[in-house]
Design an enzyme around this catalytic site. Structure first.
Site, PDB file in Angstrom:
ATOM      1  N   CYS A 142      14.267  -8.705   1.483  1.00  0.00           N
ATOM      2  CA  CYS A 142      13.258  -9.753   1.676  1.00  0.00           C
ATOM      3  C   CYS A 142      13.706 -11.110   1.128  1.00  0.00           C
ATOM      4  O   CYS A 142      13.490 -12.150   1.760  1.00  0.00           O
ATOM      5  CB  CYS A 142      11.944  -9.322   1.046  1.00  0.00           C
ATOM      6  SG  CYS A 142      12.108  -8.579  -0.590  1.00  0.00           S
ATOM      7  N   HIS A 255       7.420 -14.451  -2.080  1.00  0.00           N
ATOM      8  CA  HIS A 255       8.498 -14.777  -3.006  1.00  0.00           C
ATOM      9  C   HIS A 255       8.764 -16.290  -2.962  1.00  0.00           C
ATOM     10  O   HIS A 255       8.720 -16.904  -1.891  1.00  0.00           O
ATOM     11  CB  HIS A 255       9.816 -14.094  -2.599  1.00  0.00           C
ATOM     12  CG  HIS A 255       9.812 -12.597  -2.726  1.00  0.00           C
ATOM     13  ND1 HIS A 255       8.849 -11.897  -3.416  1.00  0.00           N
ATOM     14  CD2 HIS A 255      10.706 -11.674  -2.263  1.00  0.00           C
ATOM     15  CE1 HIS A 255       9.144 -10.602  -3.359  1.00  0.00           C
ATOM     16  NE2 HIS A 255      10.255 -10.443  -2.669  1.00  0.00           N
TER      17      HIS A 255
HETATM   18  N1  LIG Z   1       7.266  -4.353  -0.330  1.00  0.00           N
HETATM   19  C1  LIG Z   1       8.092  -5.261   0.151  1.00  0.00           C
HETATM   20  O1  LIG Z   1       7.864  -6.470   0.036  1.00  0.00           O
HETATM   21  C2  LIG Z   1       9.342  -4.851   0.873  1.00  0.00           C
HETATM   22  C3  LIG Z   1      10.091  -5.846   1.479  1.00  0.00           C
HETATM   23  C4  LIG Z   1      11.241  -5.506   2.159  1.00  0.00           C
HETATM   24  C5  LIG Z   1      11.627  -4.186   2.224  1.00  0.00           C
HETATM   25  N2  LIG Z   1      10.878  -3.228   1.624  1.00  0.00           N
HETATM   26  C6  LIG Z   1      11.347  -1.845   1.737  1.00  0.00           C
HETATM   27  O2  LIG Z   1      10.434  -1.097   2.530  1.00  0.00           O
HETATM   28  C7  LIG Z   1      10.380   0.246   2.054  1.00  0.00           C
HETATM   29  C8  LIG Z   1       8.938   0.615   1.728  1.00  0.00           C
HETATM   30  O3  LIG Z   1       8.444  -0.287   0.783  1.00  0.00           O
HETATM   31  P1  LIG Z   1       6.892  -0.462   0.460  1.00  0.00           P
HETATM   32  O4  LIG Z   1       6.831  -1.636  -0.415  1.00  0.00           O
HETATM   33  O5  LIG Z   1       6.057  -0.435   1.695  1.00  0.00           O
HETATM   34  O6  LIG Z   1       6.615   0.875  -0.395  1.00  0.00           O
HETATM   35  P2  LIG Z   1       5.265   1.682  -0.639  1.00  0.00           P
HETATM   36  O7  LIG Z   1       4.090   0.777  -0.601  1.00  0.00           O
HETATM   37  O8  LIG Z   1       5.505   2.454  -1.866  1.00  0.00           O
HETATM   38  O9  LIG Z   1       5.174   2.687   0.614  1.00  0.00           O
HETATM   39  C9  LIG Z   1       6.072   3.740   0.807  1.00  0.00           C
HETATM   40  C10 LIG Z   1       5.777   4.449   2.120  1.00  0.00           C
HETATM   41  O10 LIG Z   1       6.764   5.465   2.312  1.00  0.00           O
HETATM   42  C11 LIG Z   1       6.108   6.713   2.545  1.00  0.00           C
HETATM   43  N3  LIG Z   1       6.907   7.824   2.016  1.00  0.00           N
HETATM   44  C12 LIG Z   1       7.358   7.994   0.747  1.00  0.00           C
HETATM   45  N4  LIG Z   1       8.040   9.155   0.641  1.00  0.00           N
HETATM   46  C13 LIG Z   1       8.025   9.727   1.866  1.00  0.00           C
HETATM   47  C14 LIG Z   1       8.543  10.936   2.402  1.00  0.00           C
HETATM   48  N5  LIG Z   1       9.241  11.791   1.661  1.00  0.00           N
HETATM   49  N6  LIG Z   1       8.358  11.198   3.721  1.00  0.00           N
HETATM   50  C15 LIG Z   1       7.638  10.348   4.487  1.00  0.00           C
HETATM   51  N7  LIG Z   1       7.124   9.188   4.036  1.00  0.00           N
HETATM   52  C16 LIG Z   1       7.315   8.879   2.736  1.00  0.00           C
HETATM   53  C17 LIG Z   1       4.795   6.593   1.804  1.00  0.00           C
HETATM   54  O11 LIG Z   1       3.899   7.543   2.309  1.00  0.00           O
HETATM   55  P3  LIG Z   1       2.724   8.168   1.375  1.00  0.00           P
HETATM   56  O12 LIG Z   1       1.652   7.120   1.301  1.00  0.00           O
HETATM   57  O13 LIG Z   1       2.314   9.371   2.151  1.00  0.00           O
HETATM   58  O14 LIG Z   1       3.331   8.467   0.043  1.00  0.00           O
HETATM   59  C18 LIG Z   1       4.418   5.153   2.153  1.00  0.00           C
HETATM   60  O15 LIG Z   1       3.897   5.094   3.467  1.00  0.00           O
HETATM   61  C19 LIG Z   1      11.345   0.328   0.873  1.00  0.00           C
HETATM   62  O16 LIG Z   1      12.594   0.769   1.338  1.00  0.00           O
HETATM   63  C20 LIG Z   1      11.427  -1.110   0.420  1.00  0.00           C
HETATM   64  O17 LIG Z   1      12.630  -1.396  -0.245  1.00  0.00           O
HETATM   65  C21 LIG Z   1       9.747  -3.521   0.949  1.00  0.00           C
END
Ligand SMILES: NC(=O)c1ccc[n+]([C@@H]2O[C@H](COP(=O)([O-])OP(=O)(O)OC[C@H]3O[C@@H](n4cnc5c(N)ncnc54)[C@H](OP(=O)(O)O)[C@@H]3O)[C@@H](O)[C@H]2O)c1
Length: 346
Positions: A142, A255
């Site tokens: 990001c 950010h």
């Molecule tokens: N947040 C940001 O600003 C941002 C920006 C760029 C990239 N990212 C990337 O995007 C990804 C997700 O980030 P996030 O911030 O959205 O995280 P998050 O809010 O913690 O969400 C994680 C998601 O992954 C699912 N998940 C976790 N373990 C799983 C499994 N074993 N099988 C299937 N689904 C699973 C969760 O499902 P449950 O609800 O069922 O646990 C939830 O839907 C990461 O790789 C992160 O680095 C995030």
């Protein structure tokens, strides 16, 4: 191996990680861009199976609720585009099944970004790179995305030699639970209670933490390393030097980044302003007389990369300083990925 399958005009889309911070935003962005999906599948872990997520509809999918399914390798049969935001481990686990099903994986995690046969794409910067994917396209980090959106129009005037960047990264960059922690910790702090610290290495309420992701052998963090190597890959310039310091701040979303940019040739703030005003996806918000500059607390939910505080950096021969803000859940993740998906449409 180069990918030959054409994505249909009305693709079946899977959102993998649909219950997370980025996943929920995927659903918003698919609606906002009226992505021409024939079907949208919401996938998450077994914990969320059966949960209902509100969806405003897009393409041929009416508004209503999506029932979350447990993600398994079989989930991708019949899927054309799989938007992944479930963490690097899950992306690695599912890659083979996604590609074998004939779907293109657009991945938000850091799992594949630096692999040679995986394009790393920001549509305003290197849209042509989607053409050579072989089943996986990576969404950059990001912090990198908003930086390169602001740098590209300047690079097109005269190449950039070096960038010194300090980030001010929102709590939600670490996921939905981390955003909740900022709320609850702030409340705990104000009520004089013990703080529950879980999502970050230290308290995030009323604090800033100069530590994002793990420490590397050279004492930089992996987040800082990502900004260095990803910028070179996206901009196709191995000589572009980046020095990054990444800091978590108690902001919910968006950010901020302070950039000091050194160019090969001469460039004035006026030239830079004109180029940025004309650039796709950029909004110049820069009127110091009226105290106008981009601020994270006021820009949540926006799509653009906002640039302000544009001025000469007199510490080098050809230097500019600027301040850049973007909603990292939208442009830094979900929006950028859906824009990549748009590039794949016939
Ligand atoms: N947040 C940001 O600003 C941002 C920006 C760029 C990239 N990212 C990337 O995007 C990804 C997700 O980030 P996030 O911030 O959205 O995280 P998050 O809010 O913690 O969400 C994680 C998601 O992954 C699912 N998940 C976790 N373990 C799983 C499994 N074993 N099988 C299937 N689904 C699973 C969760 O499902 P449950 O609800 O069922 O646990 C939830 O839907 C990461 O790789 C992160 O680095 C995030």
């Amino acid at each position: 191996m180069a990918w030959t399958k054409q994505i249909p005009a009305n693709p079946v889309v899977a959102v993998a990680g649909a219950t997370g911070a980025v996943g929920r935003e995927f659903l918003e962005v698919l609606h906002d861009l009226d992505f021409p999906a024939a079907e949208v599948k919401a996938l998450a872990s077994a914990r969320s199976a059966g949960k209902k997520l509100p969806f405003k509809g897009c393409g041929q999918v009416p508004a209503g609720e999506l029932v979350v399914e447990e993600m398994t390798p079989a989930s991708f049969e019949g899927v054309d585009i799989a938007l992944f935001s479930a963490g690097a481990g899950v992306s690695k686990e599912m890659r083979e099944a996604v590609v074998a099903a004939g779907a293109v994986m657009i991945d938000n995690s850091s799992a594949f970004r630096m692999e040679e046969d995986v394009p790393l794409v920001v549509p305003e910067v290197n849209p042509e790179d989607v053409k050579w994917h072989s089943g996986v396209i990576a969404n950059p980090n990001c912090s990198t995305i908003q930086m390169v959106v602001a740098l590209k129009p300047l690079y097109d005037i005269t190449p950039i030699k070096r960038v010194v960047v300090s980030t001010y990264q929102a709590a939600s960059g670490a996921g939905a639970a981390a955003m909740d922690e900022l709320y609850t910790q702030t409340k705990e702090f104000l009520e004089g209670k013990d703080l529950n610290i879980d999502a970050f290495a230290h308290q995030i309420a009323f604090n800033v933490i100069p530590h994002i992701d793990v420490f590397m052998d050279d004492d930089s963090t992996k987040e800082e390393w990502k900004m260095v190597v990803e910028t070179k890959k996206i901009m196709h310039d191995d000589d572009l030097a980046v020095s990054a310091t990444c800091v978590r701040v108690p902001v919910l979303r968006c950010h901020g980044e302070s950039l000091n940019v050194e160019f090969e040739g001469a460039i004035t703030p006026g030239q830079a302003r004109v180029a940025l005003e004309d650039a796709p996806g950029v909004v110049v918000m820069d009127d110091t007389d009226n105290k106008l500059y981009p601020m994270p607390g006021l820009l949540a939910g926006t799509n653009e990369t906002f640039v302000g505080r544009l001025r000469k950096d007199p510490s080098v021969e050809n230097g500019l300083a600027l301040w850049v803000v973007a909603d990292q859940i939208r442009k830094g993740a979900a929006l950028n990925a859906v824009q990549i998906a748009q590039l794949l449409l016939p």
